[in-house]
Design a protein around this motif. Structure first.
Motif, short mmCIF file in Angstrom:
data_model
loop_
_atom_site.label_atom_id
_atom_site.label_comp_id
_atom_site.label_asym_id
_atom_site.label_seq_id
_atom_site.Cartn_x
_atom_site.Cartn_y
_atom_site.Cartn_z
N GLU A 104 0.80 -1.22 0.00
CA GLU A 104 0.00 0.00 0.00
C GLU A 104 0.84 1.28 0.00
O GLU A 104 0.52 2.21 -0.77
CB GLU A 104 -0.95 -0.01 1.20
N PRO A 105 1.89 1.39 0.81
CA PRO A 105 2.69 2.62 0.80
C PRO A 105 3.21 3.01 -0.58
O PRO A 105 3.16 4.19 -0.96
CB PRO A 105 3.83 2.30 1.77
N GLU A 106 3.67 2.03 -1.35
CA GLU A 106 4.19 2.33 -2.69
C GLU A 106 3.08 2.76 -3.63
O GLU A 106 3.29 3.64 -4.48
CB GLU A 106 4.92 1.11 -3.26
N ARG A 107 1.90 2.18 -3.50
CA ARG A 107 0.77 2.58 -4.35
C ARG A 107 0.34 4.01 -4.05
O ARG A 107 -0.02 4.77 -4.96
CB ARG A 107 -0.41 1.62 -4.19
N VAL A 108 0.35 4.36 -2.78
CA VAL A 108 0.02 5.74 -2.41
C VAL A 108 1.04 6.69 -3.01
O VAL A 108 0.69 7.72 -3.61
CB VAL A 108 -0.03 5.91 -0.87
N ALA A 109 2.32 6.36 -2.88
CA ALA A 109 3.40 7.21 -3.42
C ALA A 109 3.28 7.35 -4.93
O ALA A 109 3.47 8.44 -5.48
CB ALA A 109 4.76 6.63 -3.04
N ASP A 110 2.96 6.25 -5.61
CA ASP A 110 2.77 6.30 -7.07
C ASP A 110 1.62 7.24 -7.45
O ASP A 110 1.72 8.01 -8.40
CB ASP A 110 2.48 4.90 -7.62
N SER A 111 0.54 7.17 -6.67
CA SER A 111 -0.63 8.01 -6.97
C SER A 111 -0.33 9.49 -6.74
O SER A 111 -0.79 10.34 -7.50
CB SER A 111 -1.82 7.57 -6.09
N VAL A 112 0.43 9.79 -5.69
CA VAL A 112 0.82 11.17 -5.42
C VAL A 112 1.63 11.70 -6.61
O VAL A 112 1.46 12.84 -7.04
CB VAL A 112 1.65 11.27 -4.13
N GLU A 113 2.50 10.83 -7.14
CA GLU A 113 3.32 11.23 -8.28
C GLU A 113 2.48 11.45 -9.53
O GLU A 113 2.63 12.44 -10.24
CB GLU A 113 4.37 10.15 -8.55
N ILE A 114 1.55 10.53 -9.79
CA ILE A 114 0.67 10.66 -10.96
C ILE A 114 -0.18 11.91 -10.88
O ILE A 114 -0.38 12.62 -11.87
CB ILE A 114 -0.24 9.41 -11.09
N MET A 115 -0.67 12.21 -9.68
CA MET A 115 -1.52 13.38 -9.48
C MET A 115 -0.72 14.68 -9.40
O MET A 115 -1.29 15.76 -9.43
CB MET A 115 -2.33 13.21 -8.19
N ASN A 116 0.61 14.54 -9.25
CA ASN A 116 1.48 15.71 -9.16
C ASN A 116 1.06 16.63 -8.01
O ASN A 116 0.93 17.85 -8.17
CB ASN A 116 1.49 16.49 -10.48
N LEU A 117 0.85 16.03 -6.84
CA LEU A 117 0.38 16.79 -5.68
C LEU A 117 1.51 17.60 -5.06
O LEU A 117 2.62 17.11 -4.90
CB LEU A 117 -0.20 15.85 -4.63
N LYS A 118 1.20 18.82 -4.68
CA LYS A 118 2.16 19.65 -3.95
C LYS A 118 2.07 19.37 -2.45
O LYS A 118 3.04 19.56 -1.72
CB LYS A 118 1.90 21.13 -4.22
N HIS A 119 0.90 18.98 -2.00
CA HIS A 119 0.67 18.69 -0.58
C HIS A 119 -0.25 17.49 -0.49
O HIS A 119 -1.27 17.43 -1.18
CB HIS A 119 0.05 19.89 0.11
N ARG A 166 7.75 7.64 4.05
CA ARG A 166 9.05 7.46 3.40
C ARG A 166 8.90 7.19 1.90
O ARG A 166 9.68 7.70 1.08
CB ARG A 166 9.81 6.31 4.08
N ALA A 167 7.90 6.40 1.53
CA ALA A 167 7.68 6.08 0.11
C ALA A 167 7.30 7.34 -0.68
O ALA A 167 7.78 7.55 -1.80
CB ALA A 167 6.59 5.01 -0.02
#
Length: 311
Positions: free
Chosen positions: A92-107, A131-132
């Protein structure tokens, strides 16, 4: 303060200022599709947040809910499912990190269901998620919103050692109503949790949220403000409680925008660095605007680096 109170015979109707504008544009649909594809949960959906269309459809922000979608507590204000949680999902942590990257979130805000079935309250998964996100999104500021993790100091330390940009833990309601509103949680334990977080990492802003409309008095609301400030909480949000279903606690009062304005003014006079108060305000509402100076600087560095790379 003026009030909008029901009689015992009638159901209190929502006032006009609580009408929500639905926005199911491409951003909203795309974000919903992403969450399903990544098998992720958001508190936006699970807790039936009234701001989901604004955040997903206009601001393109979301609050990820980790550690599954089943909570071990049964708070009488919350729409999240309760019961026996599933096994931990180590990916799950890696999937969350991937989604943050795809969404290009600043926060990004990361919260979780309460996991009283786990010795560490889910602290290790929480920490690995932070950490992820940092590994894949070094310029994204991170806000964490954990439960009290059983009030165990070691669990909190695991999370604080990752140095999130904001530590958010909700007091939820006034002291008198806590036993009725919050399952297993304790008012004083939440204050201690916030105090310890600040002691562990003094430079990290702490934040807490209060719901109103459950039968509290103005004096009790001010008492919460004083208690939060006495434990060095920096940011406060105040929002209207909305009954998720007939099984949950009823709304005792709808506060007007004017009343929320008054509460915000009182909070700021107490020394909070920021207070968001309004009928639709929730703990992570406009969280991207509440990051501290260091996190904002991190965002600027990321934007500058991106501009250089693209050129």
């Amino acid at each position: 303060m003026t009030s909008c109170k029901p009689t015992k015979e009638e159901h209190i109707r929502k006032p006009d200022w609580l009408k929500i504008k639905l926005n199911t544009n491409d951003d909203y649909k795309g974000l919903k599709k992403l969450m399903r594809e990544k098998n992720l949960h958001t508190v936006c959906e699970e807790a039936r947040c009234p701001n989901i269309h604004e955040c997903w459809g206009e601001r393109r922000t979301a609050t990820f809910m980790i550690l599954g979608a089943v909570c071990t507590r049964a708070c009488r204000f919350c729409a999240v499912k309760t019961g026996l949680p599933n096994e931990l999902d180590t990916a799950e942590p890696e999937r969350v990190a991937d989604s943050v990257e795809i969404m290009n979130l600043k926060h990004v805000v990361v919260t979780a269901v309460a996991r009283d079935d786990l010795k560490d309250g889910g602290a290790e998964v929480f920490a690995e998620t932070v950490r992820a996100i940092r590994r894949k999104n070094p310029f994204t500021s991170i806000e964490v919103l954990p439960s009290d993790m059983g009030g165990i100091e070691g669990n909190l330390r695991i999370l604080m050692d990752t140095k999130p940009d904001i530590l958010n833990h909700n007091i939820e309601t006034v002291k008198r109503l806590t036993p009725r509103v919050r399952a297993r949680a304790k008012y004083d334990r939440s204050l201690e949790f916030l105090r310890r977080a600040k002691e562990m990492q003094p430079e990290i802003p702490t934040k807490s949220s209060l719901m109103v409309g459950l039968g509290e008095t103005e004096e009790e609301i001010i008492e919460v403000m004083d208690d939060l400030r006495a434990n060095n909480v920096d940011i406060m949000t105040i929002g209207q409680y909305l009954q998720p279903s007939k099984k949950h606690l009823p709304v005792k009062k709808y506060y007007s925008p004017l009343e929320f304005g008054k509460l915000r003014k009182i909070a700021m006079s107490k020394g909070f660095s920021h207070c968001e108060a309004g009928p639709l305000v929730r703990s992570s509402y406009h969280a991207d605007e509440q990051v501290n100076a260091a996190a904002k600087q991190k965002q600027l560095l990321g934007e500058e680096k991106s501009a250089i790379t693209n050129n």
